[in-house]
Write an enzyme that holds these catalytic residues in place. Structure first.
Site, PDB file in Angstrom:
ATOM      1  N   GLY A  13     -30.334  14.921  -7.486  1.00  0.00           N
ATOM      2  CA  GLY A  13     -30.640  16.462  -8.130  1.00  0.00           C
ATOM      3  C   GLY A  13     -31.864  17.095  -7.968  1.00  0.00           C
ATOM      4  N   ALA A  14     -32.640  16.596  -7.028  1.00  0.00           N
ATOM      5  CA  ALA A  14     -33.881  16.918  -6.758  1.00  0.00           C
ATOM      6  C   ALA A  14     -34.116  18.355  -6.329  1.00  0.00           C
ATOM      7  CB  ALA A  14     -34.912  16.046  -5.937  1.00  0.00           C
ATOM      8  N   GLY A  15     -33.237  19.099  -6.015  1.00  0.00           N
ATOM      9  CA  GLY A  15     -32.988  20.268  -5.271  1.00  0.00           C
ATOM     10  C   GLY A  15     -33.812  21.501  -6.181  1.00  0.00           C
ATOM     11  N   VAL A  64     -23.660  12.650  -4.711  1.00  0.00           N
ATOM     12  CA  VAL A  64     -23.686  11.341  -5.569  1.00  0.00           C
ATOM     13  C   VAL A  64     -22.340  10.579  -5.806  1.00  0.00           C
ATOM     14  CG1 VAL A  64     -26.098  11.694  -6.528  1.00  0.00           C
ATOM     15  CG2 VAL A  64     -24.049  12.379  -7.562  1.00  0.00           C
ATOM     16  N   TYR A 154     -18.654  16.924 -20.774  1.00  0.00           N
ATOM     17  CA  TYR A 154     -20.094  16.793 -20.533  1.00  0.00           C
ATOM     18  C   TYR A 154     -20.404  15.791 -21.813  1.00  0.00           C
ATOM     19  CZ  TYR A 154     -24.957  18.200 -19.591  1.00  0.00           C
ATOM     20  OH  TYR A 154     -26.468  18.419 -19.465  1.00  0.00           O
ATOM     21  N   LYS A 158     -22.391  12.330 -21.163  1.00  0.00           N
ATOM     22  CA  LYS A 158     -23.895  12.229 -21.394  1.00  0.00           C
ATOM     23  C   LYS A 158     -23.819  10.901 -22.520  1.00  0.00           C
ATOM     24  CE  LYS A 158     -26.014  14.891 -18.879  1.00  0.00           C
ATOM     25  NZ  LYS A 158     -26.671  14.281 -17.526  1.00  0.00           N
TER      26      LYS A 158
HETATM   27  P1  NAD Z   1     -29.666  22.298 -12.445  1.00  0.00           P
HETATM   28  O1  NAD Z   1     -28.219  22.903 -12.472  1.00  0.00           O
HETATM   29  O2  NAD Z   1     -30.913  23.086 -12.083  1.00  0.00           O
HETATM   30  O3  NAD Z   1     -29.741  21.225 -11.190  1.00  0.00           O
HETATM   31  C1  NAD Z   1     -28.962  20.231 -10.867  1.00  0.00           C
HETATM   32  C2  NAD Z   1     -29.213  19.610  -9.311  1.00  0.00           C
HETATM   33  O4  NAD Z   1     -28.215  18.554  -9.211  1.00  0.00           O
HETATM   34  C3  NAD Z   1     -28.987  20.826  -8.332  1.00  0.00           C
HETATM   35  O5  NAD Z   1     -29.948  20.758  -7.395  1.00  0.00           O
HETATM   36  C4  NAD Z   1     -27.475  20.343  -7.628  1.00  0.00           C
HETATM   37  O6  NAD Z   1     -27.368  20.581  -6.381  1.00  0.00           O
HETATM   38  C5  NAD Z   1     -27.436  18.871  -8.063  1.00  0.00           C
HETATM   39  N1  NAD Z   1     -26.389  18.144  -8.022  1.00  0.00           N
HETATM   40  C6  NAD Z   1     -25.136  18.562  -8.621  1.00  0.00           C
HETATM   41  N2  NAD Z   1     -24.062  18.046  -8.192  1.00  0.00           N
HETATM   42  C7  NAD Z   1     -24.435  17.072  -7.117  1.00  0.00           C
HETATM   43  C8  NAD Z   1     -23.789  16.021  -6.469  1.00  0.00           C
HETATM   44  N3  NAD Z   1     -22.470  15.689  -6.693  1.00  0.00           N
HETATM   45  N4  NAD Z   1     -24.789  15.320  -5.737  1.00  0.00           N
HETATM   46  C9  NAD Z   1     -26.076  15.644  -5.433  1.00  0.00           C
HETATM   47  N5  NAD Z   1     -26.650  16.334  -6.132  1.00  0.00           N
HETATM   48  C10 NAD Z   1     -25.955  17.224  -7.104  1.00  0.00           C
HETATM   49  O7  NAD Z   1     -29.748  21.624 -13.580  1.00  0.00           O
HETATM   50  P2  NAD Z   1     -31.133  20.938 -14.585  1.00  0.00           P
HETATM   51  O8  NAD Z   1     -30.855  21.777 -15.786  1.00  0.00           O
HETATM   52  O9  NAD Z   1     -32.334  20.792 -13.803  1.00  0.00           O
HETATM   53  O10 NAD Z   1     -30.358  19.543 -15.000  1.00  0.00           O
HETATM   54  C11 NAD Z   1     -30.744  18.334 -14.513  1.00  0.00           C
HETATM   55  C12 NAD Z   1     -30.097  17.178 -15.589  1.00  0.00           C
HETATM   56  O11 NAD Z   1     -30.647  17.079 -16.639  1.00  0.00           O
HETATM   57  C13 NAD Z   1     -28.774  17.051 -15.439  1.00  0.00           C
HETATM   58  O12 NAD Z   1     -28.171  15.681 -15.601  1.00  0.00           O
HETATM   59  C14 NAD Z   1     -28.479  17.968 -16.872  1.00  0.00           C
HETATM   60  O13 NAD Z   1     -27.227  17.485 -17.127  1.00  0.00           O
HETATM   61  C15 NAD Z   1     -29.424  17.219 -17.671  1.00  0.00           C
HETATM   62  N6  NAD Z   1     -29.827  18.159 -18.844  1.00  0.00           N
HETATM   63  C16 NAD Z   1     -30.078  19.506 -18.678  1.00  0.00           C
HETATM   64  C17 NAD Z   1     -30.464  20.049 -19.881  1.00  0.00           C
HETATM   65  C18 NAD Z   1     -30.816  21.748 -19.736  1.00  0.00           C
HETATM   66  O14 NAD Z   1     -31.117  22.089 -20.816  1.00  0.00           O
HETATM   67  N7  NAD Z   1     -31.268  22.372 -18.316  1.00  0.00           N
HETATM   68  C19 NAD Z   1     -30.384  19.644 -21.082  1.00  0.00           C
HETATM   69  C20 NAD Z   1     -29.939  18.270 -20.905  1.00  0.00           C
HETATM   70  C21 NAD Z   1     -29.673  17.613 -19.953  1.00  0.00           C
END
Ligand code: NAD
Length: 253
Positions: A13-15, A64, A154, A158
């Site tokens: 999810g490094a995009g 993934v 979710y 989690k």
């Molecule tokens: P985001 O939506 O900005 O980025 C998520 C990335 O995951 C995207 O680049 C997407 O293309 C990639 N992705 C999704 N499904 C995929 C798959 N099947 N295979 C490969 N890549 C995939 O999200 P974020 O806010 O950066 O969240 C990152 C992580 O942190 C997640 O696990 C999220 O649940 C967790 N998180 C986020 C928050 C928040 O407030 N943003 C809070 C708690 C936990």
């Protein structure tokens, strides 16, 4: 003095968002980084940025949830950068809805990306970690693991990440591998921006409302998470394993 070899980290999810910030931070820390994501253009750009700054990186597109794509991506990183011994399981999605409106698809896709995706990635990377007798795994959980209205899928995923993490710590400790979970609160990314849009609020108002409930009176940034990930994968964190660390601007149970 002999220089220690560059260690290789994989971030899923490094995009964008948290994953992109973690990848940039680990590169700045001296790791060669494999950036993995569904979004090929984003990870190619992220890898280019790291290389332009003098680091080593490769971007690989994958889902993934697909075992074949996971194994191929991990092999590609190993061939291009060396044995991956650090893994950040960060890829994630939300499909929020109240229980009575939630579809099987909403359930399966959220459990699939977080839990199956992390399982497949970890199974592939542990082969390198156990061979090298050193490794670091960091899994992204969430404060939603404690329960959150509209997120039964979710929250379950989690909370599952926490049990997954503790079991990895127990099984892999004897190989010099630690596993920990970071459980963020509200982090300003596209994920939280999409939630604001879904509930019909501007992102600015949504962030301000969240910040007013957080003891430090602000929402988090991807860098807040990258700072902890950087420590957890460091040499100095080798006696910390199986922990869940909430990064939420205040205490969580
Ligand atoms: P985001 O939506 O900005 O980025 C998520 C990335 O995951 C995207 O680049 C997407 O293309 C990639 N992705 C999704 N499904 C995929 C798959 N099947 N295979 C490969 N890549 C995939 O999200 P974020 O806010 O950066 O969240 C990152 C992580 O942190 C997640 O696990 C999220 O649940 C967790 N998180 C986020 C928050 C928040 O407030 N943003 C809070 C708690 C936990």
């Amino acid at each position: 003095m002999t220089e220690s070899p560059t260690r290789v980290a994989i971030v899923t999810g490094a995009g964008q968002g948290i994953g992109a910030a973690v990848a940039q931070r680990l590169a700045a820390d001296g790791f060669a980084v494999g950036l993995l994501d569904l979004n090929e253009a984003n990870v190619e750009q992220g890898a280019k940025d790291i290389v332009a700054a003098g680091g080593k990186a490769v971007g690989v597109a994958l889902d993934v949830c697909d075992a074949g794509q996971v194994d191929a991506a991990v092999t590609k990183v190993a061939e291009e950068l060396g044995a991956p011994t650090v893994l950040i399981n960060n890829a994630g999605i939300t499909r929020d809805n109240l229980l009575f409106k939630m579809t099987e698809q909403d359930w399966d896709s959220v459990l699939g990306v977080h839990l199956k995706g992390s399982f497949l990635m970890t199974r592939a990377v542990q082969a390198y970690q156990t061979k090298e007798k050193w490794g670091r795994i960091v899994n992204l959980s969430s404060t939603s693991a404690l329960g959150n209205r509209g997120q039964v899928n979710y929250s379950a995923a989690k909370a599952g990440m926490q049990g997954f993490t503790k079991t990895l710590a127990i099984e892999l400790g004897k190989f010099g591998v630690t596993a920990n979970a970071i459980a963020p609160g509200f982090i300003a990314t596209d994920m939280t921006a999409a939630t604001a849009e879904r509930i019909g609020m501007s992102f600015e108002d949504f962030k301000a409302a969240a910040a007013s409930q957080i003891p430090v009176q602000r929402v988090g940034t991807p860098e807040d998470i990258a700072n902890l990930a950087s420590f957890l994968v460091s040499e100095g964190a080798g006696f910390i394993s199986g922990q869940v660390i909430y990064v939420a601007g205040g205490p969580k149970d």
